[in-house]
Design an enzyme around this catalytic site. Structure first.
Site, mmCIF file in Angstrom:
data_model
loop_
_atom_site.group_PDB
_atom_site.id
_atom_site.type_symbol
_atom_site.label_atom_id
_atom_site.label_comp_id
_atom_site.label_asym_id
_atom_site.label_seq_id
_atom_site.Cartn_x
_atom_site.Cartn_y
_atom_site.Cartn_z
ATOM 1 N N ALA A 192 12.616 -77.293 46.810
ATOM 2 C CA ALA A 192 11.341 -76.333 47.687
ATOM 3 C C ALA A 192 12.250 -75.513 48.379
ATOM 4 O O ALA A 192 13.681 -75.734 48.981
ATOM 5 C CB ALA A 192 11.368 -77.621 48.521
ATOM 6 N N SER A 250 9.042 -69.738 52.388
ATOM 7 C CA SER A 250 8.540 -69.433 51.664
ATOM 8 C C SER A 250 9.050 -67.597 52.549
ATOM 9 O O SER A 250 9.344 -67.983 53.724
ATOM 10 C CB SER A 250 7.322 -69.274 51.230
ATOM 11 O OG SER A 250 6.890 -69.708 50.364
ATOM 12 N N HIS A 262 4.045 -65.316 53.919
ATOM 13 C CA HIS A 262 3.141 -65.642 55.257
ATOM 14 C C HIS A 262 1.949 -65.105 55.451
ATOM 15 O O HIS A 262 1.171 -65.491 56.537
ATOM 16 C CB HIS A 262 4.637 -66.229 56.272
ATOM 17 C CG HIS A 262 4.513 -67.965 55.805
ATOM 18 N ND1 HIS A 262 6.249 -68.009 55.887
ATOM 19 C CD2 HIS A 262 5.052 -68.774 54.803
ATOM 20 C CE1 HIS A 262 7.114 -69.221 55.233
ATOM 21 N NE2 HIS A 262 5.684 -69.608 54.638
ATOM 22 N N ASP A 278 2.407 -82.373 51.129
ATOM 23 C CA ASP A 278 3.306 -81.933 50.094
ATOM 24 C C ASP A 278 3.141 -83.832 49.637
ATOM 25 O O ASP A 278 3.150 -84.704 49.575
ATOM 26 C CB ASP A 278 4.433 -81.704 51.504
ATOM 27 C CG ASP A 278 5.699 -81.417 49.817
ATOM 28 O OD1 ASP A 278 5.504 -79.509 50.549
ATOM 29 O OD2 ASP A 278 6.846 -81.991 49.450
ATOM 30 N N HIS A 279 3.853 -83.972 48.123
ATOM 31 C CA HIS A 279 3.862 -84.763 47.497
ATOM 32 C C HIS A 279 5.554 -84.945 47.294
ATOM 33 O O HIS A 279 5.725 -86.595 46.253
ATOM 34 C CB HIS A 279 3.873 -84.047 46.345
ATOM 35 C CG HIS A 279 4.527 -83.466 44.923
ATOM 36 N ND1 HIS A 279 4.683 -83.564 43.825
ATOM 37 C CD2 HIS A 279 5.787 -83.133 45.631
ATOM 38 C CE1 HIS A 279 5.968 -82.142 43.299
ATOM 39 N NE2 HIS A 279 6.046 -81.988 44.223
HETATM 40 N N1 SAH Z 1 4.684 -73.306 52.321
HETATM 41 C C1 SAH Z 1 5.383 -73.665 52.463
HETATM 42 C C2 SAH Z 1 5.999 -73.472 50.594
HETATM 43 C C3 SAH Z 1 6.953 -74.981 50.206
HETATM 44 S S1 SAH Z 1 8.010 -74.805 48.716
HETATM 45 C C4 SAH Z 1 7.090 -72.825 53.146
HETATM 46 O O1 SAH Z 1 6.806 -72.297 53.383
HETATM 47 O O2 SAH Z 1 7.671 -74.143 53.551
HETATM 48 C C5 SAH Z 1 6.631 -75.363 47.804
HETATM 49 C C6 SAH Z 1 6.319 -76.698 47.811
HETATM 50 O O3 SAH Z 1 5.242 -77.370 47.227
HETATM 51 C C7 SAH Z 1 7.389 -77.685 48.178
HETATM 52 O O4 SAH Z 1 7.330 -78.233 49.015
HETATM 53 C C8 SAH Z 1 6.846 -79.154 46.506
HETATM 54 O O5 SAH Z 1 7.461 -79.979 47.417
HETATM 55 C C9 SAH Z 1 5.718 -78.857 46.997
HETATM 56 N N2 SAH Z 1 4.808 -79.173 45.999
HETATM 57 C C10 SAH Z 1 5.037 -79.021 44.445
HETATM 58 N N3 SAH Z 1 4.171 -79.278 43.750
HETATM 59 C C11 SAH Z 1 3.368 -80.118 44.536
HETATM 60 C C12 SAH Z 1 1.943 -80.707 44.684
HETATM 61 N N4 SAH Z 1 1.825 -81.254 42.596
HETATM 62 N N5 SAH Z 1 1.428 -81.593 45.100
HETATM 63 C C13 SAH Z 1 1.806 -80.830 46.425
HETATM 64 N N6 SAH Z 1 2.965 -80.292 46.743
HETATM 65 C C14 SAH Z 1 3.605 -79.576 45.830
#
Ligand code: SAH
Length: 223
Positions: A57, A60, A65, A110-111
């Site tokens: 992960a 961003s 943002h 988050d998953h």
């Molecule tokens: N907004 C966050 C972006 C993190 S990157 C930031 O700026 O910190 C994208 C995230 O989406 C990752 O943490 C990944 O684990 C999550 N992700 C990917 N597929 C997913 C799903 N099906 N359900 C929930 N989270 C998911």
């Protein structure tokens, strides 16, 4: 132009994002000033680039943002209910919580369990973050974001922080009427930001904006 906003301090980064037109409203500026990115990005927190946070992960880039908040701002009124899908580091979840205030509620989903814990731990690094968690202004949950999070639906705002392979019906259904969703969608090997608006009558309009590169919204890793 993104790199031009990089700085050595949080305030410097926000000032540069404003100067470069990436932050336009004072509300977004104040909300971002209140959250120190160093609590969320392990290295070079004030660079205007995405940074790895583990588990494939990334947090961003700050200009993304800022752009997400600007696009959703009209719907981020005090007391609004928000779902932040793919909450990762928890940074944007915290900024969104500042925008909707103590009467509002933001659910970060988050998953990946360690990332749910990471986000909670990051927020708890500040007294304000601790308060938000304790009072339920912010809550992090584990689940498949493609299905949304029914428990707290409907939402004034849904932010999706990973690229969806399609326009997921469940997310559209969990939007309030009126409500707005910001979502990167992958089509024909290219990702674009879509702003999806649902009006008072429940009619949905999808607007395709600019090209982006996000990590994909996927199945949870095995094990
Ligand atoms: N907004 C966050 C972006 C993190 S990157 C930031 O700026 O910190 C994208 C995230 O989406 C990752 O943490 C990944 O684990 C999550 N992700 C990917 N597929 C997913 C799903 N099906 N359900 C929930 N989270 C998911």
């Amino acid at each position: 132009m993104a790199w031009r906003s990089s700085s050595s301090t949080n305030a410097g980064l926000i000032a540069n994002l404003s100067k470069n037109g990436l932050i336009q409203s004072s509300r977004v500026k104040e909300a971002m000033l209140k959250v120190d990115r160093a609590h969320y990005a392990p290295r070079n927190p004030y660079d205007d680039h995405p940074q790895p946070i583990g588990h494939r992960a990334t947090i961003s880039a700050p200009h993304m943002h800022a752009n997400a908040c600007e696009s959703l701002l009209e719907y981020l009124h005090p007391g609004a209910r928000v779902l932040d899908i793919g909450s990762g580091s928890g940074y944007l979840t915290a900024v969104l919580a500042n925008l909707v205030g103590p009467q509002g509620k933001v659910v970060g989903i988050d998953h990946i369990e360690p990332l749910v814990q990471l986000a909670e731990g990051n927020m708890a690094k500040s007294d304000e973050g601790k308060r938000m968690l304790a009072e339920g202004q912010v809550r992090f949950v584990k689940g498949d974001g493609r299905k949304g999070w029914k428990e707290d639906a409907p939402y004034d705002v849904i932010h999706v922080g990973a690229a969806a392979a399609e326009h997921h019906k469940d997310l559209e259904e969990q939007l309030k009427a009126p409500g707005r969703m910001f979502v990167p969608v992958e089509e024909d090997w290219a990702q674009h930001i879509y702003v999806v608006d649902k009006n008072e009558k429940g009619e949905v309009v999808k607007k395709k904006l600019y090209g982006v590169q996000y990590v994909p919204l996927t199945d949870a890793p095995a094990g």
